[in-house]
Motif scaffolding. Structure first.
Motif, PDB file in Angstrom:
ATOM      1  N   GLY A  62       0.796  -1.215   0.000  1.00 17.48           N
ATOM      2  CA  GLY A  62       0.000   0.000   0.000  1.00 17.48           C
ATOM      3  C   GLY A  62       0.831   1.268   0.000  1.00 17.48           C
ATOM      4  N   GLY A  63       1.984   1.219  -0.646  1.00 12.73           N
ATOM      5  CA  GLY A  63       2.842   2.404  -0.730  1.00 12.73           C
ATOM      6  C   GLY A  63       3.797   2.589   0.427  1.00 12.73           C
ATOM      7  N   HIS A  64       3.793   1.658   1.405  1.00 16.13           N
ATOM      8  CA  HIS A  64       4.661   1.804   2.565  1.00 16.13           C
ATOM      9  C   HIS A  64       5.558   0.578   2.715  1.00 16.13           C
ATOM     10  CE1 HIS A  64       2.464   5.339   3.887  1.00 16.13           C
ATOM     11  NE2 HIS A  64       1.334   4.675   3.712  1.00 16.13           N
ATOM     12  N   ILE A  65       6.842   0.815   2.991  1.00 15.13           N
ATOM     13  CA  ILE A  65       7.788  -0.280   3.197  1.00 15.13           C
ATOM     14  C   ILE A  65       7.426  -1.037   4.470  1.00 15.13           C
ATOM     15  CG2 ILE A  65      10.189  -0.746   3.866  1.00 15.13           C
ATOM     16  CD1 ILE A  65      11.104   1.187   1.791  1.00 15.13           C
ATOM     17  N   TRP A  66       7.505  -2.353   4.391  1.00 17.12           N
ATOM     18  CA  TRP A  66       7.227  -3.209   5.549  1.00 17.12           C
ATOM     19  C   TRP A  66       8.159  -2.833   6.711  1.00 17.12           C
ATOM     20  CZ3 TRP A  66       3.990  -6.185   7.961  1.00 17.12           C
ATOM     21  CH2 TRP A  66       4.433  -7.130   8.875  1.00 17.12           C
ATOM     22  N   PRO A  67       7.614  -2.568   7.924  1.00 18.93           N
ATOM     23  CA  PRO A  67       8.427  -2.050   9.029  1.00 18.93           C
ATOM     24  C   PRO A  67       9.068  -3.131   9.886  1.00 18.93           C
ATOM     25  CG  PRO A  67       6.130  -2.003   9.677  1.00 18.93           C
ATOM     26  CD  PRO A  67       6.162  -2.545   8.257  1.00 18.93           C
ATOM     27  N   GLY A  68       9.560  -4.203   9.262  1.00 19.53           N
ATOM     28  CA  GLY A  68      10.197  -5.276  10.015  1.00 19.53           C
ATOM     29  C   GLY A  68      11.633  -4.942  10.382  1.00 19.53           C
ATOM     30  N   MET A  69      12.326  -5.944  10.917  1.00 17.92           N
ATOM     31  CA  MET A  69      13.680  -5.725  11.411  1.00 17.92           C
ATOM     32  C   MET A  69      14.697  -5.502  10.301  1.00 17.92           C
ATOM     33  SD  MET A  69      13.539  -5.461  14.615  1.00 17.92           S
ATOM     34  CE  MET A  69      15.237  -5.647  15.170  1.00 17.92           C
ATOM     35  N   ALA A  70      14.297  -5.667   9.047  1.00 19.12           N
ATOM     36  CA  ALA A  70      15.196  -5.289   7.948  1.00 19.12           C
ATOM     37  C   ALA A  70      15.526  -3.804   8.035  1.00 19.12           C
ATOM     38  CB  ALA A  70      14.563  -5.617   6.598  1.00 19.12           C
ATOM     39  N   LEU A  71      14.579  -2.973   8.481  1.00 27.95           N
ATOM     40  CA  LEU A  71      14.848  -1.546   8.646  1.00 27.95           C
ATOM     41  C   LEU A  71      15.935  -1.327   9.694  1.00 27.95           C
ATOM     42  CD1 LEU A  71      11.302   0.097   8.601  1.00 27.95           C
ATOM     43  CD2 LEU A  71      12.817  -0.456   6.690  1.00 27.95           C
ATOM     44  N   TYR A  72      15.852  -2.066  10.785  1.00 29.63           N
ATOM     45  CA  TYR A  72      16.868  -1.983  11.846  1.00 29.63           C
ATOM     46  C   TYR A  72      18.242  -2.346  11.289  1.00 29.63           C
ATOM     47  CZ  TYR A  72      19.253  -3.472  16.177  1.00 29.63           C
ATOM     48  OH  TYR A  72      20.148  -3.653  17.199  1.00 29.63           O
ATOM     49  N   ARG A  73      18.293  -3.426  10.509  1.00 22.83           N
ATOM     50  CA  ARG A  73      19.583  -3.871   9.972  1.00 22.83           C
ATOM     51  C   ARG A  73      20.100  -2.900   8.913  1.00 22.83           C
ATOM     52  NH1 ARG A  73      16.685  -8.765  10.815  1.00 22.83           N
ATOM     53  NH2 ARG A  73      17.695  -9.932  12.524  1.00 22.83           N
ATOM     54  N   LEU A  74      19.210  -2.279   8.160  1.00 24.36           N
ATOM     55  CA  LEU A  74      19.651  -1.272   7.197  1.00 24.36           C
ATOM     56  C   LEU A  74      20.366  -0.123   7.898  1.00 24.36           C
ATOM     57  CD1 LEU A  74      16.644  -1.026   4.702  1.00 24.36           C
ATOM     58  CD2 LEU A  74      18.973  -1.788   4.169  1.00 24.36           C
ATOM     59  N   VAL A  75      19.819   0.327   9.029  1.00 18.93           N
ATOM     60  CA  VAL A  75      20.465   1.401   9.784  1.00 18.93           C
ATOM     61  C   VAL A  75      21.815   0.942  10.316  1.00 18.93           C
ATOM     62  CG1 VAL A  75      20.287   2.882  11.818  1.00 18.93           C
ATOM     63  CG2 VAL A  75      18.275   2.487  10.402  1.00 18.93           C
ATOM     64  N   ARG A  76      21.870  -0.280  10.844  1.00 19.17           N
ATOM     65  CA  ARG A  76      23.117  -0.792  11.401  1.00 19.17           C
ATOM     66  C   ARG A  76      24.202  -0.931  10.327  1.00 19.17           C
ATOM     67  NH1 ARG A  76      22.330  -3.581  16.334  1.00 19.17           N
ATOM     68  NH2 ARG A  76      24.584  -3.975  16.291  1.00 19.17           N
ATOM     69  N   LEU A  77      23.802  -1.298   9.115  1.00 21.52           N
ATOM     70  CA  LEU A  77      24.771  -1.565   8.056  1.00 21.52           C
ATOM     71  C   LEU A  77      25.164  -0.320   7.274  1.00 21.52           C
ATOM     72  CD1 LEU A  77      23.256  -4.893   6.670  1.00 21.52           C
ATOM     73  CD2 LEU A  77      25.443  -4.657   7.874  1.00 21.52           C
ATOM     74  N   THR A  78      24.229   0.583   7.054  1.00 17.38           N
ATOM     75  CA  THR A  78      24.501   1.728   6.181  1.00 17.38           C
ATOM     76  C   THR A  78      24.573   3.057   6.913  1.00 17.38           C
ATOM     77  OG1 THR A  78      22.174   2.253   5.700  1.00 17.38           O
ATOM     78  CG2 THR A  78      23.203   0.537   4.368  1.00 17.38           C
ATOM     79  N   GLY A  79      24.079   3.107   8.157  1.00 17.76           N
ATOM     80  CA  GLY A  79      23.969   4.379   8.863  1.00 17.76           C
ATOM     81  C   GLY A  79      22.578   4.962   8.680  1.00 17.76           C
ATOM     82  N   PRO A  80      22.151   5.841   9.584  1.00 13.29           N
ATOM     83  CA  PRO A  80      20.773   6.345   9.538  1.00 13.29           C
ATOM     84  C   PRO A  80      20.447   7.173   8.306  1.00 13.29           C
ATOM     85  CG  PRO A  80      22.076   7.467  11.238  1.00 13.29           C
ATOM     86  CD  PRO A  80      22.885   6.309  10.777  1.00 13.29           C
ATOM     87  N   ALA A  81      21.399   7.960   7.799  1.00 11.40           N
ATOM     88  CA  ALA A  81      21.099   8.816   6.656  1.00 11.40           C
ATOM     89  C   ALA A  81      20.816   7.996   5.400  1.00 11.40           C
ATOM     90  CB  ALA A  81      22.249   9.788   6.410  1.00 11.40           C
ATOM     91  N   ALA A  82      21.679   7.034   5.114  1.00 10.21           N
ATOM     92  CA  ALA A  82      21.475   6.194   3.929  1.00 10.21           C
ATOM     93  C   ALA A  82      20.216   5.349   4.072  1.00 10.21           C
ATOM     94  CB  ALA A  82      22.692   5.298   3.708  1.00 10.21           C
ATOM     95  N   ALA A  83      19.986   4.814   5.270  1.00 11.82           N
ATOM     96  CA  ALA A  83      18.786   4.001   5.493  1.00 11.82           C
ATOM     97  C   ALA A  83      17.526   4.845   5.305  1.00 11.82           C
ATOM     98  CB  ALA A  83      18.818   3.395   6.887  1.00 11.82           C
ATOM     99  N   ARG A  84      17.553   6.092   5.761  1.00  8.43           N
ATOM    100  CA  ARG A  84      16.400   6.966   5.590  1.00  8.43           C
ATOM    101  C   ARG A  84      16.103   7.191   4.113  1.00  8.43           C
ATOM    102  NH1 ARG A  84      15.961  12.065   4.410  1.00  8.43           N
ATOM    103  NH2 ARG A  84      18.189  12.432   4.708  1.00  8.43           N
ATOM    104  N   ARG A  85      17.148   7.386   3.303  1.00  9.07           N
ATOM    105  CA  ARG A  85      16.933   7.579   1.862  1.00  9.07           C
ATOM    106  C   ARG A  85      16.308   6.340   1.237  1.00  9.07           C
ATOM    107  NH1 ARG A  85      22.018  10.170   2.258  1.00  9.07           N
ATOM    108  NH2 ARG A  85      23.084   8.288   1.510  1.00  9.07           N
TER     109      ARG A  85
END
Length: 242
Positions: free
Chosen positions: A125-148
């Motif tokens: 529905g136009g929104h990324i699934w809010p699972g723990m992949a988001l957490y790992r994206l921040v851990r791996l890329t940093g908050p700025a890149a994950a936000r983009r």
């Protein structure tokens, strides 16, 4: 799912290749991971767990499908088992990688991308699934890149994934990705590497003074190994994954 269906054992007796199928239900995928982890934990310390991932269906945005929050919780805990497993795991991603495959890719120790790989965070529905992949994206890329990634959406190409640190190694051609990537990391599937993986995992959550003991224990173990002695097992060292 039977244990025989969950994985294939390589001829070397040390590599377990997970039989992953994105089309399986969330419950079946959870059982698959737990079966593979159980087998890996019962095998030798240098067992290498290979996760072939990808081949997302064209309509594969609808992750996690028909599931309730209890099933999602069991899935996230199963993925965490891969992430904290005292065995080396390597994800070999090809095609379009999203949903369950993306979760497993981000949780693996080493991530290898085949030519044409596209990482696709699942959208509903136009929104990324809010699972723990988001957490790992921040851990791996940093908050700025994950936000983009989250706010702008879109696929992540292999080249972008390498630049962001989401993929460790990009294969040059469509070779046997499992065989090539296995040889790439098999030298690192041992107890010494397991200790370093644990230290790396704790680095972003443990304060310096608390982490110091585990790092000193690992350094002491390494010094004795270099001198030809047999590493012992001190209490701080056990905490570091020895």
């Amino acid at each position: 799912m039977t244990t025989a269906q969950a994985f294939t054992e390589a001829s070397d007796g040390l590599s377990l290749v997970m039989n992953f199928d994105e089309a399986q239900s969330l419950t079946d995928l959870t059982a698959l991971i737990n079966s593979v982890c159980d087998r890996a934990e019962s095998g030798p310390q240098d067992t290498l767990l290979v996760l072939p991932l990808g081949a997302l269906a064209p309509d594969g945005h609808g992750w996690p499908g028909e599931a309730d929050i209890r099933a999602v919780n069991r899935w996230e805990r199963a993925v965490r088992r891969i992430e904290t497993l005292d065995r080396t795991s390597i994800a070999v991603a090809h095609g379009t990688c999203g949903g369950a495959a993306l979760d497993l890719l981000l949780a693996a120790d080493f991530r290898v991308g085949a030519p044409g790989l596209r990482m696709r965070p699942p959208v509903n529905g136009g929104h990324i699934w809010p699972g723990m992949a988001l957490y790992r994206l921040v851990r791996l890329t940093g908050p700025a890149a994950a936000r983009r990634i989250v706010m702008h959406g879109g696929d992540i190409t292999l080249e972008q994934a390498v630049l962001l640190g989401l993929v460790d190694h990009a294969l040059d051609d469509a070779q046997d990705v499992t065989g090539a990537s296995t040889s790439f990391v098999e030298r690192m599937a041992d107890k010494e590497t397991a200790i370093r993986r644990q230290l790396l995992r704790e680095a972003t959550t443990v304060e310096f003074d608390e982490a110091l003991g585990a790092h000193l224990a690992a350094c002491d173990r390494e010094l004795r190994r270099l001198r030809g002695g047999r590493p012992g097992t001190s209490a701080p060292e056990r905490r570091a994954g020895a």
